[in-house]
Each structure stands twice: as C-alpha cells, then as structure tokens.
Design an enzyme around this catalytic site. Sequence first.
Site, PDB file in Angstrom:
ATOM      1  N   LYS A  52       0.838  -1.204   0.000  1.00 23.68           N
ATOM      2  CA  LYS A  52       0.000   0.000   0.000  1.00 23.68           C
ATOM      3  C   LYS A  52       0.872   1.253   0.000  1.00 23.68           C
ATOM      4  CE  LYS A  52      -0.377  -0.087   5.043  1.00 23.68           C
ATOM      5  NZ  LYS A  52      -1.263  -0.100   6.218  1.00 23.68           N
ATOM      6  N   TYR A  54      14.525  31.422   5.597  1.00 21.94           N
ATOM      7  CA  TYR A  54      13.374  32.203   6.040  1.00 21.94           C
ATOM      8  C   TYR A  54      13.424  32.476   7.538  1.00 21.94           C
ATOM      9  CZ  TYR A  54      11.153  31.271   1.523  1.00 21.94           C
ATOM     10  OH  TYR A  54      10.862  31.207   0.180  1.00 21.94           O
TER      11      TYR A  54
END
Length: 379
Positions: A40, A267
């Site tokens: 999965k 940042y």
Amino acid sequence: MNKRITRPTWAEIDLSCLQFNFNQVKEILGSNVKIMSVVKADAYGHGVIPVAKTLVEAGTQRLAVAIPEEGVELREAGLSVPIQVLGEVLPSQYELLFKYDLIPTVGREETALSLNRLAAKYNVVKKVHIKVDTGMGRIGVRPREAVGFVKKVNSLSNIKIEGLMTHFASADERDKSYTYEQWDKFKQVLDGLNKLRIDIPIKHSSNSAAIIDFKKFGLDMVRPGIMLYGLKPSRDLINNIDLKPVLTWKTRIVYLKEVPPGTGISYGTTYVTNRKSKIATLPVGYADGYPRILSNQGQVLVRGRKAPIRGRVCMDQIMIDVTEIPDVRVGDEVVLIGEQGTQKISATDIAEKADTINYEIVCGISQRVPREYKNKIGG
C-alpha cells in the site's frame, strides 16, 4: 526523457535488498505459512509496480493494498496474484472489486449483503476476508459479535469466506501484554467457529512486528509491510533481525558560497552564522518530503561526513554548513537517507528527530523525486 538527468535529487531503490528482506520473512516462518506482502501507499514510497513485481518473482503468494484503486493499478500493470484490499470499501467502489478481481476486507453486514447481491448479479462467488477488531479500534466486527457475524455471512450463497483476520495495535511496543490480550480474543473467535465447524482456510494476524516478536502467531498467513523495505517497526522489538534498507535518498550541491559572521540563513533568519562559513544549497525541500521540522537540527552526508542543516527547510531547497568539510564542490553527491563512507543516516534517525515514525518518512517522499531501480531480479 530520463528524470534522473533532469533533476539532481533522486531515490535509489535496491531491489536485491527487497528480496533479501522477503527471504528473511520466509526464514522466520518456514514454508507452511503464506506471505501476503503489503504494498500500500506506493509500496511505502518505494514505487509499487517494480516492488510488487520483485516480490512476486521472489515468491510472495499475495499482495495487500489499502484501497481498491491501488489494486487496480497492480492489475493494470499485469499482476495476477490474489490482491486483498485491507481498508473498508464504500458502495461507490464495489464495482472495482469485481472488475479487477480484488478481495475485500469485510466487517459490516451491509457490506456483505451488498457484495452478495452484486456477486449474484455477475453470477460469481466473491471471496472475502472477515476483519475482527480485537483492540485496534479501527475497522472490523467486535469479538463478541464475530462468530454470529461469520455464521451469517457464511450463509450467503454468493460469498465465500476465504479468510479471517485481525490487526495488532501494539506488537511493536516493549510491553507485549496488550498484544497477548488481542491474540486471546482472536483465538476465542477461532475456537467458537471450530465448534460450529465453520472452516475458514486462511487465518492471519501478524504484521511486521508480530512476525519478528511473535512467531507462533503466524497462523496460515502473515502480512509483512515495513520490514520488507528494510526498516524495523520500532526500536522496542525483543528479537533482532537482519534487514537491509531498500531506499537511499540522494541529492547534489547546486550552490556554494562563503558568508561572513552575522549572516542570516533561510526564512526568518532562524540561524545566524557566528563565524566565516561555507554554506551549500541543496535542491530538495519539504515539497519533496524532507521534514520541515528538521530545520536547524537535521544532518546530511557530504564526502563521508555529517553536515548540519542551517536555517529553515524551504519548500524546494535546504542550506547546509560544509565549513568543516574540505574540498566540497558544486555537484558533489549528498546523502539524505543512506550511507556514505563510514557514516549513515537512516529513515529511523530522521523520524526520531522529526518526532514521527520511519513509515511516515519513506511514505512522504513525494512523486517529484524520481526513483531509480537497481539490481532487478533477472537483470
């Protein structure tokens, strides 16, 4: 066009390591226990089609996915082994189960009745696996209702109960008491069915952690997931097992500069240099799946040495400090997950710093990171 050429950030998937890990599962369990390999979430971020084909060639009898659409992808790629959908399926998805021959997991009477009607419409008998919720609190019929539920589903003319399953919630924890409680509840259900002489061919309960620490819980089939990819479910397992990580995540230095003391990096200038520093920029960021929480605390490998991340992880770029590493150049290979020289950074290492689990790290590597496959079976 080769994506690897167009982008200097990529994941290498070593399929020989995948086969090694699969063989480790076989060695633990012996030849009498079937293996349903869990692929999965794009094979936990490793790329479902190459992984699934390798596992089938290695000998897995079945594959497991979370949602029908993942099963459809496998069928359209030519995989013909039995495929079970582990998650609950809604009516809008039922047709896919029939069109693509997918085995549903059933824990609701409404689901069983609907599937029976559709199976009658198509003049087929639909195989299902019944889920018993022994303590996960997720999907599945509760133990005290399970025997009656199975009896009712077993009476449906176009449904064949091929399997009965449960899922352990805490098999990867140091304290194993809850897992034993779940096992006892599941055994009580099995005993109740035996008294009614209801024979279910495939009983299964073991995930990766249970395969490693609870060999006797193997029953007829097991469901290895994370261990196939060379990662352990946790550091709290009792038994040791040799696994080889399948995935290595790499990038390259694309920019290099020297900056003076007092220079803010990234940042918010959350990091300010306190000396003359050599800062390298990497073309990878949180949009690729590298956790932003590792801003100012993660490390990568450059020329066989660890280099710290400086400043915030950006969407598409990361800055690292290579001041202490000699001869660094633009184009140098950088390892985010994997080994370089004598140093190693694992998905588990990253997960612990990010306050999460290794599953999330590898599943989170985004699709814009190309996967390169090495050492395929038969070439």
